[in-house]
Enzyme design. Structure first.
Site, PDB file in Angstrom:
ATOM      1  N   GLY A 117       0.845  -1.192   0.000  1.00  0.00           N
ATOM      2  CA  GLY A 117       0.000   0.000   0.000  1.00  0.00           C
ATOM      3  C   GLY A 117       0.880   1.242   0.000  1.00  0.00           C
ATOM      4  O   GLY A 117       0.555   2.277   0.563  1.00  0.00           O
ATOM      5  N   GLN A 148      -1.799   7.560   1.184  1.00  0.00           N
ATOM      6  CA  GLN A 148      -1.408   8.776   1.916  1.00  0.00           C
ATOM      7  C   GLN A 148      -0.281   8.478   2.904  1.00  0.00           C
ATOM      8  O   GLN A 148       0.732   9.165   2.937  1.00  0.00           O
ATOM      9  CB  GLN A 148      -2.618   9.321   2.691  1.00  0.00           C
ATOM     10  N   ASP A 203       2.271  -1.943  -4.449  1.00  0.00           N
ATOM     11  CA  ASP A 203       0.879  -1.470  -4.450  1.00  0.00           C
ATOM     12  C   ASP A 203       0.158  -2.080  -5.642  1.00  0.00           C
ATOM     13  O   ASP A 203       0.773  -2.606  -6.558  1.00  0.00           O
ATOM     14  CB  ASP A 203       0.819   0.079  -4.509  1.00  0.00           C
ATOM     15  N   TYR A 222     -15.347   0.356   7.902  1.00  0.00           N
ATOM     16  CA  TYR A 222     -13.916   0.560   8.129  1.00  0.00           C
ATOM     17  C   TYR A 222     -13.583   0.291   9.604  1.00  0.00           C
ATOM     18  O   TYR A 222     -12.649  -0.463   9.902  1.00  0.00           O
ATOM     19  CB  TYR A 222     -13.588   2.002   7.759  1.00  0.00           C
ATOM     20  N   LYS A 267     -11.291  -2.644  11.250  1.00  0.00           N
ATOM     21  CA  LYS A 267     -10.107  -2.315  12.056  1.00  0.00           C
ATOM     22  C   LYS A 267     -10.202  -2.972  13.436  1.00  0.00           C
ATOM     23  O   LYS A 267      -9.212  -3.480  13.971  1.00  0.00           O
ATOM     24  CB  LYS A 267      -9.953  -0.792  12.196  1.00  0.00           C
TER      25      LYS A 267
END
Ligand code: VAH
Length: 315
Positions: free
Chosen positions: A6, A10, A32, A141, A145
């Protein structure tokens, strides 16, 4: 070698750069599912195309590079995940399990995986949210997590895997454009200010959220990964804090340097996600176990962000 999965995201872009500074550029393999938009972004070091759901390809890369650390960052963030729940669960969950299994199978010494304040939900205490508390996330999400944290703890207990994790607050950096995050208004606002445009914020002016400047997030990640294993007492994921602010506070801090900057507020679906998250975090466990100490507050971050975004783009 170190493998970053990844690497174009960001956090990935910045963490890859930080790891390449700390180790040798050649030793940090960026991976990625697609090549970086800006070819310069990851220039100089090895890059591999990898879809983390392609387990045979992941295993082949782990066997080829024999990494001593894997940083697994690939995931869909909060707002994006709500639009495609089943793929978000698949990528966030099966992707993590593929990495944990590869790490056990090929004896990778250390794994890093980011969690988030999104693991907390509407009935979690919102101020100074504790390390151990009620956690009923109501976003896909956040659910992924929370489940991922429990899997990390299980792989540590059952296989002795040295997997470590941080519950990041909203992360703000100048090297990447805003992604699909609910906190990404705080990245976009700086880009709009420097471009001389007014900013329309998708959250209410008084929406407080825990936030952190990217250099602090990178420091926390490397400090955590280099702490002695016996000092790591939390094997789900550490609370991590630096500051909390609202859209109107970040707008005011920008106006200190750009007086005419105007912000309007037009809350959308992301308001409900933000309202389900804490306003501030108690990160005393991280400070106790491995000496966490943030460096950037809002004025310092704003000054640094504006300075970097004003720099002419190196042709
Ligand atoms: C998001 N930036 O908004 C991410 C992060 C705490 C927020 O997880 O989804």
């Amino acid at each position: 070698n170190v493998l970053v999965i990844g690497a174009c995201g960001q956090l990935g872009l910045e963490l890859t750069a930080a790891l390449r500074q700390r180790y040798a550029t050649e030793a940090v393999v960026a991976a990625d599912v697609r090549a970086p938009q800006d070819p310069q972004a990851l220039a100089g070091g090895p890059f591999e195309l990898l879809d983390v759901l392609d387990k045979p390809r992941l295993d082949a890369l782990v066997q080829q590079y024999k990494p001593v650390q894997i940083y697994h960052l690939a995931a869909l963030l909060s707002a994006t995940a709500e639009k495609d729940p089943m793929f978000a669960w698949k990528l966030n969950m099966d992707g993590l399990l593929n990495v944990l299994n590869a790490a056990v199978q090929y004896q990778v010494p250390q794994v890093y995986w980011p969690s988030s304040i999104a693991v907390f939900g509407p009935d979690t205490p919102r101020e100074h949210t504790p390390q151990l508390t009620v956690m009923n996330p109501n976003t896909v999400y956040g659910i992924s997590k929370l489940a991922g944290e429990q899997w990390c703890e299980w792989y540590h207990r059952h296989h002795g895997l040295d997997v470590r994790s941080l519950r990041y607050p909203g992360l703000i950096g100048y090297k990447s454009l805003p992604g699909g995050g609910t906190t990404d208004y705080a990245v976009d606002i700086y880009h709009k200010a420097v471009a001389g445009q007014d900013f329309e914020c998708f959250l209410k002016p008084d929406t407080y959220l825990p936030m952190m400047y990217m250099p602090d997030a990178l420091k926390a990640t490397l400090d955590l990964m280099h702490a002695p294993a016996e000092s790591i007492k939390v094997r789900t994921s550490y609370n991590l804090g630096a500051m909390s602010f609202s859209p109107q506070e970040i707008a005011t801090s920008i106006r200190q340097e750009m007086p005419g900057f105007e912000v309007s507020y037009k809350p959308d679906g992301r308001q409900a996600i933000a309202d389900s998250w804490p306003a501030s975090i108690d990160d005393s466990a991280a400070r106790r176990d491995w000496g966490w100490q943030p460096e950037f507050d809002l004025p310092k971050m704003t000054h640094d962000m504006l300075a970097h975004l004003r720099e002419p783009v190196v042709a």
